[in-house]
Design an enzyme around this catalytic site. Structure first.
Site, mmCIF file in Angstrom:
data_model
loop_
_atom_site.group_PDB
_atom_site.id
_atom_site.type_symbol
_atom_site.label_atom_id
_atom_site.label_comp_id
_atom_site.label_asym_id
_atom_site.label_seq_id
_atom_site.Cartn_x
_atom_site.Cartn_y
_atom_site.Cartn_z
ATOM 1 N N GLU A 1 1.944 -0.149 -5.048
ATOM 2 C CA GLU A 1 0.837 0.787 -5.166
ATOM 3 C C GLU A 1 1.447 2.247 -5.569
ATOM 4 O O GLU A 1 1.809 2.808 -4.518
ATOM 5 C CB GLU A 1 -0.301 0.908 -4.061
ATOM 6 C CG GLU A 1 -1.338 1.946 -4.716
ATOM 7 C CD GLU A 1 -2.075 2.517 -3.213
ATOM 8 O OE1 GLU A 1 -3.172 2.763 -3.708
ATOM 9 O OE2 GLU A 1 -1.670 2.264 -2.265
ATOM 10 N N ASP B 1 0.730 -1.103 0.002
ATOM 11 C CA ASP B 1 0.063 0.049 -0.058
ATOM 12 C C ASP B 1 0.852 1.122 -0.070
ATOM 13 O O ASP B 1 1.852 1.229 0.510
ATOM 14 C CB ASP B 1 -0.816 0.005 1.111
ATOM 15 C CG ASP B 1 -1.881 1.144 1.313
ATOM 16 O OD1 ASP B 1 -2.592 1.158 0.423
ATOM 17 O OD2 ASP B 1 -1.910 1.919 2.187
#
Length: 512
Positions: free
Chosen positions: A268, A239
């Site tokens: 990400e 993330d």
């Protein structure tokens, strides 16, 4: 008798090894299916779990659709962040036949670690699975089931920040002498006295460079990253990887590879991907997503979009992009059917997702055309009532996946832009001319006829092509590397050289 050209053989043999090496790595060109565990499939034991959703949390009916809530000052979250639908790891595992039936290679789960919210990006304890979802044993069982089906499991790693309710943060905030104090960046200059992700008070950031933090998250033998890999998972999606930075990402990726050679680390990254390799194995390719969507929405001229794609692929490198996830929607974006409501253009968009270099990432429900706008609309529970054999989006998704699986060049081939102006056209190719695939798309609202230049020296003049989307249909033939193509609005062609002999003769006999 086929005559071989020794010079061509030396050239082809050198190239062949590259494609064989790519094929041997499961991470290249894999088809990924993303699941929010709470929203994918209803639990078979919901009544026994109701106590796990105490107020102000709410357990919703599966037929309900999430809506924007209000900010709850006492718990520092929005009310829609603590609305639950009750899915768990066991219910996800019970629906693997659907995922496998699509032809998926990798199951990717949004965070499953213990957390307060439904999205689980506010971890309380990384080493524990959120009780609403199950246990570490359930993770092991899911991984084993997937491996038995020839599939892989990737988890979402949220290591940049934790939740404010995490015991270690609560201890650090209450006691300046706490050993966990240095895990966080306490500073009165910050709005809440500690550095938080995007100043969200529920998400205090971790100081990942701090040696004990580093040891706990990924470097130690019993760290979060390494222990889950030993449990059977095959990789991590990280993330907000852009917030983690190059050095920490590279360190984490190396430790993941040390624990499990060939594991996958995908970041990400809402940035241009070029310099993020080898800090990560792959990126979530938001740049390509934006180029495609803006082109089909008429916000980006086709010729400009083609140049952008060509530049991005050249800069990032095909080998890196093959491990990168190319998604059109996910839990942070409106769903594709909402972004591109026109079915014809949506099919064109999906075709590009499955033919450009990368690993296509399907967000649960997109295969049946689920709609949903901004958060939390895109996180609605799975519409199992739409999973029918006659459902057109499902049929198209299966056709695209079958196309990729049948075509080696689409899985592991290189990319070559085809010269054009009003049509987006490119070639995916290997060392074998019979495997080349020419993708031609008209994202405009007008019919287009254009003469294209096919920059492949092995494409024979007047030799037949075949349409991989519509076998047996009439196709144009190339003439001296030029191909005249007519497409209706939103039309697509996926063409391939037909190298099969006709009554014993093939002009490809010495160049295959």
């Amino acid at each position: 008798m086929t005559t071989q050209d020794p010079r061509a053989n030396r050239h082809d043999q050198a190239a062949a090894g590259r494609y064989e090496a790519r094929e041997a790595d499961w991470r290249n060109g894999a088809i990924v299916y993303q699941v929010l565990v709470d929203r994918f499939a209803p639990s078979a034991h919901l009544e026994a779990k109701r106590h796990l959703y105490p107020a102000p949390k709410r357990l919703r009916d599966w037929a309900e659709v999430p809506t924007q809530g209000q900010y709850l000052e006492d718990v520092k979250v929005w009310s829609h962040e603590i609305d639950f639908w009750g899915g768990d790891l066991a219910s996800t595992q019970a629906h693997l036949d659907h995922v496998q039936g699509l032809g998926v290679d990798v199951l990717y789960l949004n965070p499953i670690c213990s957390a307060y919210t439904n999205h689980k990006y506010d971890a309380l304890d990384y080493q524990q699975v959120s009780p609403e979802y199950g246990t570490r044993e359930d993770v092991k069982a899911l991984a084993a089931d997937l491996h038995g089906r020839g599939m892989k499991l990737v988890l979402d790693g949220v290591f940049n920040h934790m939740g404010r309710n995490a015991p270690i943060f609560q201890q650090a905030a209450a006691d300046a002498a706490s050993p966990y104090r240095a895990w966080f960046d306490f500073n009165p200059a910050y709005p809440s006295g500690v550095r938080c992700w995007y100043n969200a008070q529920n998400l205090p950031e971790l100081v990942m460079e701090h040696p004990p933090t580093r040891e706990h998250l990924y470097a130690g033998p019993d760290s979060v990253v390494r222990s889950y890999l030993r449990d059977g998972i095959d990789g991590w999606r990280l993330d907000v990887a852009h917030d983690i930075g190059f050095n920490v990402l590279e360190d984490l990726t190396q430790h993941a590879h040390d624990e499990k050679p060939g594991s996958l680390v995908v970041g990400e990254l809402w940035t241009y991907p070029q310099e993020w390799f080898p800090s990560v194995d792959g990126v979530m390719n938001f740049s390509t997503r934006e180029i495609i969507l803006r082109m089909v929405q008429g916000k980006l001229p086709v010729a400009t979009a083609a140049r952008m794609l060509n530049r991005l692929i050249a800069d990032a490198g095909v080998d890196n992009l093959l491990k990168s996830w190319l998604m059109l929607d996910n839990h942070d974006t409106p769903r594709l059917a909402t972004t591109v409501p026109d079915p014809t253009l949506r099919r064109l968009t999906q075709l590009l997702q499955f033919t450009l270099p990368g690993a296509p990432n399907l967000y649960y429900g997109s295969e049946v055309g689920m709609t949903g706008g901004d958060d939390p609309g895109m996180r609605a529970p799975m519409r199992w009532d739409l999973v029918r054999e006659d459902q057109p989006d499902l049929q198209w998704t299966r056709q695209l996946i079958a196309l990729r699986k049948a075509q080696r060049a689409l899985r592991v081939g290189d990319f070559r832009l085809i010269e054009s102006t009003r049509l987006l056209a490119f070639e995916r190719h290997t060392d074998r001319i019979g495997e080349s695939v020419f993708v031609i798309a008209n994202p405009s609202s007008e019919p287009v006829t254009e003469v294209l230049l096919l920059p492949n020296s092995k494409v024979m003049s007047n030799a037949p092509l075949r349409d991989l989307l519509a076998p047996g249909s009439a196709t144009p033939n190339p003439l001296a590397a030029l191909l005249e193509v007519s497409l209706p609005p939103g039309g697509v062609r996926v063409l391939q050289p037909d190298v099969a002999p006709i009554t014993g003769y093939s002009t490809y006999k010495r160049v295959q």
